[in-house]
Design a protein around this motif. Structure first.
Motif, mmCIF file in Angstrom:
data_model
loop_
_atom_site.group_PDB
_atom_site.id
_atom_site.type_symbol
_atom_site.label_atom_id
_atom_site.label_comp_id
_atom_site.label_asym_id
_atom_site.label_seq_id
_atom_site.Cartn_x
_atom_site.Cartn_y
_atom_site.Cartn_z
ATOM 1 N N ALA A 1 27.109 14.330 45.342
ATOM 2 C CA ALA A 1 27.574 13.002 45.202
ATOM 3 C C ALA A 1 29.207 11.948 45.717
ATOM 4 O O ALA A 1 29.712 11.348 46.183
ATOM 5 C CB ALA A 1 27.409 12.600 43.980
ATOM 6 N N THR A 2 29.786 13.232 45.705
ATOM 7 C CA THR A 2 31.483 12.890 46.191
ATOM 8 C C THR A 2 31.681 13.197 47.308
ATOM 9 O O THR A 2 32.417 12.238 47.975
ATOM 10 C CB THR A 2 32.621 14.301 45.076
ATOM 11 O OG1 THR A 2 32.235 14.154 44.031
ATOM 12 C CG2 THR A 2 33.780 14.547 46.041
ATOM 13 N N ILE A 3 31.101 13.866 48.303
ATOM 14 C CA ILE A 3 31.300 13.962 49.773
ATOM 15 C C ILE A 3 30.754 12.882 50.026
ATOM 16 O O ILE A 3 30.744 12.311 50.633
ATOM 17 C CB ILE A 3 30.026 15.054 50.286
ATOM 18 C CG1 ILE A 3 30.965 16.517 49.871
ATOM 19 C CG2 ILE A 3 30.165 15.372 51.783
ATOM 20 C CD1 ILE A 3 29.952 18.215 49.944
ATOM 21 N N VAL B 1 22.119 12.339 41.368
ATOM 22 C CA VAL B 1 22.858 13.105 42.151
ATOM 23 C C VAL B 1 23.909 14.093 41.767
ATOM 24 O O VAL B 1 24.417 13.328 41.089
ATOM 25 C CB VAL B 1 23.949 12.230 43.517
ATOM 26 C CG1 VAL B 1 24.021 12.993 44.413
ATOM 27 C CG2 VAL B 1 22.390 11.516 44.007
ATOM 28 N N ASP B 2 23.583 15.409 42.398
ATOM 29 C CA ASP B 2 24.326 15.967 41.700
ATOM 30 C C ASP B 2 26.057 15.864 42.569
ATOM 31 O O ASP B 2 26.351 15.674 42.922
ATOM 32 C CB ASP B 2 24.360 17.758 42.093
ATOM 33 C CG ASP B 2 24.047 18.131 43.537
ATOM 34 O OD1 ASP B 2 25.317 18.340 44.272
ATOM 35 O OD2 ASP B 2 23.877 17.590 44.879
ATOM 36 N N LEU C 1 26.961 7.350 41.454
ATOM 37 C CA LEU C 1 25.411 7.920 42.154
ATOM 38 C C LEU C 1 25.201 8.968 41.138
ATOM 39 O O LEU C 1 23.639 9.334 40.603
ATOM 40 C CB LEU C 1 25.845 8.594 43.353
ATOM 41 C CG LEU C 1 26.406 8.036 44.059
ATOM 42 C CD1 LEU C 1 26.504 8.424 46.040
ATOM 43 C CD2 LEU C 1 25.581 6.681 45.349
ATOM 44 N N GLU C 2 26.137 9.836 40.402
ATOM 45 C CA GLU C 2 25.236 11.086 39.431
ATOM 46 C C GLU C 2 24.550 9.804 38.202
ATOM 47 O O GLU C 2 23.586 10.903 38.143
ATOM 48 C CB GLU C 2 26.250 11.984 39.504
ATOM 49 C CG GLU C 2 26.969 12.860 39.695
ATOM 50 C CD GLU C 2 28.715 13.505 39.206
ATOM 51 O OE1 GLU C 2 28.289 14.323 38.147
ATOM 52 O OE2 GLU C 2 29.575 13.067 39.548
ATOM 53 N N ALA D 1 30.640 10.037 48.863
ATOM 54 C CA ALA D 1 31.220 8.956 48.348
ATOM 55 C C ALA D 1 32.414 9.319 48.988
ATOM 56 O O ALA D 1 32.849 7.824 49.367
ATOM 57 C CB ALA D 1 31.543 8.931 46.991
ATOM 58 N N ARG D 2 33.109 10.225 49.893
ATOM 59 C CA ARG D 2 34.243 10.201 50.621
ATOM 60 C C ARG D 2 33.751 9.407 51.806
ATOM 61 O O ARG D 2 34.136 9.328 52.100
ATOM 62 C CB ARG D 2 34.718 11.652 50.822
ATOM 63 C CG ARG D 2 35.922 11.896 51.071
ATOM 64 C CD ARG D 2 36.114 12.970 51.195
ATOM 65 N NE ARG D 2 36.617 13.377 50.359
ATOM 66 C CZ ARG D 2 36.319 14.864 49.432
ATOM 67 N NH1 ARG D 2 34.976 15.170 50.095
ATOM 68 N NH2 ARG D 2 36.476 15.215 48.220
ATOM 69 N N GLU D 3 32.254 10.291 52.476
ATOM 70 C CA GLU D 3 31.815 10.005 53.735
ATOM 71 C C GLU D 3 31.375 8.708 54.071
ATOM 72 O O GLU D 3 31.769 8.352 55.142
ATOM 73 C CB GLU D 3 31.251 10.772 54.131
ATOM 74 C CG GLU D 3 31.332 12.267 54.646
ATOM 75 C CD GLU D 3 30.915 13.309 54.868
ATOM 76 O OE1 GLU D 3 29.732 13.194 55.690
ATOM 77 O OE2 GLU D 3 30.988 14.608 54.998
ATOM 78 N N ALA D 4 31.328 7.983 52.796
ATOM 79 C CA ALA D 4 30.792 6.660 53.059
ATOM 80 C C ALA D 4 32.644 5.667 52.878
ATOM 81 O O ALA D 4 31.853 4.306 52.787
ATOM 82 C CB ALA D 4 29.655 5.998 51.750
ATOM 83 N N GLN D 5 32.911 6.150 52.658
ATOM 84 C CA GLN D 5 34.511 5.565 52.407
ATOM 85 C C GLN D 5 33.995 4.309 50.587
ATOM 86 O O GLN D 5 34.762 3.018 51.679
ATOM 87 C CB GLN D 5 35.268 5.339 53.560
ATOM 88 C CG GLN D 5 35.520 5.606 54.897
ATOM 89 C CD GLN D 5 35.576 5.176 55.752
ATOM 90 O OE1 GLN D 5 37.222 4.591 56.202
ATOM 91 N NE2 GLN D 5 35.165 5.773 57.031
ATOM 92 N N SER D 6 33.697 4.802 49.763
ATOM 93 C CA SER D 6 33.395 3.710 49.171
ATOM 94 C C SER D 6 32.559 2.603 49.024
ATOM 95 O O SER D 6 31.713 2.031 48.109
ATOM 96 C CB SER D 6 34.527 3.893 48.047
ATOM 97 O OG SER D 6 35.599 4.425 47.845
ATOM 98 N N HIS D 7 31.398 3.172 50.481
ATOM 99 C CA HIS D 7 30.878 1.589 50.608
ATOM 100 C C HIS D 7 29.557 2.753 49.063
ATOM 101 O O HIS D 7 28.965 3.572 49.906
ATOM 102 C CB HIS D 7 30.730 1.977 52.027
ATOM 103 C CG HIS D 7 29.620 0.745 51.994
ATOM 104 N ND1 HIS D 7 27.941 0.476 52.126
ATOM 105 C CD2 HIS D 7 29.929 -0.161 52.938
ATOM 106 C CE1 HIS D 7 27.592 -0.449 52.500
ATOM 107 N NE2 HIS D 7 28.477 -1.103 52.927
ATOM 108 N N ILE D 8 29.188 1.489 48.459
ATOM 109 C CA ILE D 8 28.086 1.886 47.678
ATOM 110 C C ILE D 8 27.190 2.241 48.146
ATOM 111 O O ILE D 8 26.286 2.969 47.766
ATOM 112 C CB ILE D 8 28.186 1.288 46.714
ATOM 113 C CG1 ILE D 8 29.360 1.355 45.212
ATOM 114 C CG2 ILE D 8 26.831 1.434 45.792
ATOM 115 C CD1 ILE D 8 29.559 -0.032 44.621
#
Length: 381
Positions: free
Chosen positions: A186-188, A181-182, A175-176, A190-197
């Motif tokens: 991006a980390t938040i 994306v900052d 994402l970065e 990716a985590r909340e999407a459970q790595s669903h791109i």
């Protein structure tokens, strides 16, 4: 830029397909039919089209071919990507006919079927005949969540490439680098999407999507009675509807505008009666897509709720792991202290049951109500 550059966390799969696409003399890694499997959001279709571009181009850095494949305009590429709940036999029949032609400009004719698990047995048997006797320079690439989603006879005629869910750090890095994306957002996401791109990108770039997800979690945490559960079911259906509408509305408008332009109708002009049937067909396709998008939205709610109670359970068990929903940590702590691991597991079972019921065509409203009533029974009063 290589066709593989925008893929993340799938080094083993990329290595396999890169070897198959090699133009080296005596390449023995290539076969005529492939099945790419992996959980939702792992990048199945992205990998399929990267492989297609590598097969169709002179080399993996062929920018012209990469752009044509991305736009689905390459003359030797045929694609079946359905917006319906199932892939129809007529769609596959058309694709099978197209697969018989020799490539016009590339090394191969490549046929990609996304969501191949949406084929009925009859449709799968039609595809099977094409896989059994393919033209020498036609390559089939099927995508599905798992091998078990296809009939055994098709599984026996394809080479499988299994994807894993990429790590949160890998998705955040994508994402970065790709979307600007900052790092924190991006980390938040990716985590909340459970790595669903795809979902991570939506959460990172769409404040309304983030707000709807938070509303889902807060709604579930606020259930204390059966009446709360009934109200919450309506709220979650509305959230799923808003999410589905946000995904489809802009695309629908663009498709209608493009259709009117191709029919020679000026913006705001009257559609001649002879052309209205074509617009009705487009509207019917859009309604089917809206139905599927709503079902997908409801399932995303279930996945988010499972992540919520997974976090609660880990806190109750004292597991030293960062919660998926760290942004609402005080709420997680409160929920963990107000119940027991046994009740949390019962709630997760109720959510999983609701997902299975909806997959079996139980009315989503009824399945949601039953699930939330079960949650209310396990909530502290």
């Amino acid at each position: 830029m290589s066709v593989w550059d925008n893929l993340t966390g799938q080094q083993d799969a990329i290595a396999t397909l890169r070897a198959a696409a090699s133009t080296d003399p005596g390449n023995s890694a290539m076969t005529h039919s492939w099945l790419i499997t992996g959980p939702p959001g792992s990048g199945r279709s992205n990998l399929a089209y990267a492989f297609a571009a590598a097969l169709l181009g002179d080399n993996e850095d062929d920018e012209t071919t990469r752009r044509q494949v991305a736009a689905r305009t390459h003359p030797d590429l045929a694609v079946l990507s359905t917006e319906r709940v199932i892939i129809t036999i007529d769609e596959v029949r058309t694709l099978v006919s197209a697969s018989q032609f020799s490539p016009s400009v590339g090394r191969y004719r490549v046929v990609v079927i996304e969501d191949a698990d949406r084929m009925t047995e009859r449709t799968s048997n039609l595809l099977l005949k094409a896989l059994e006797e393919p033209p020498p320079r036609t390559v089939w690439i099927l995508c599905a969540p798992s091998e078990a989603d296809l009939i055994p006879t098709i599984r026996s005629r394809v080479r499988s490439v299994r994807l894993r869910m990429p790590a949160v750090a890998d998705v955040a890095a994508l994402l970065e680098s790709r979307d600007g994306v900052d790092a924190a957002t991006a980390t938040i996401a990716a985590r909340e999407a459970q790595s669903h791109i795809g979902m991570a990108l939506r959460l990172a770039t769409n404040p309304e999507a983030r707000a709807r997800r938070r509303q889902t979690l807060q709604t579930a945490l606020g259930i204390r009675s059966v009446s709360d559960a009934v109200v919450a079911a309506g709220t979650l259906l509305a959230v799923a509807g808003d999410d589905a509408k946000a995904i489809t509305e802009e695309r629908d408008a663009q498709e209608r505008e493009s259709a009117l332009r191709s029919l020679g109708v000026a913006p705001g002009g009257t559609v001649p009666p002879a052309l209205r049937s074509q617009l009705r067909a487009l509207e019917d396709d859009q309604k089917r897509r809206a139905t599927r998008s709503l079902r997908d939205g409801i399932d995303r709610i279930m996945v988010d709720l499972l992540s919520l109670y997974r976090d609660v359970l880990l806190l109750q068990l004292g597991v030293d792991e960062e919660p998926i929903n760290e942004s609402i940590r005080p709420d997680l702590d409160a929920a963990a202290s107000a119940s027991t691991p046994a009740t949390t597991l019962a709630v997760m079972d109720a959510i999983s049951l609701a997902r299975r019921r909806i997959e079996s065509n139980v009315a989503p409203a009824l399945a949601l109500e039953a699930m939330l009533v079960a949650i209310s029974r396990h909530s502290t009063r």
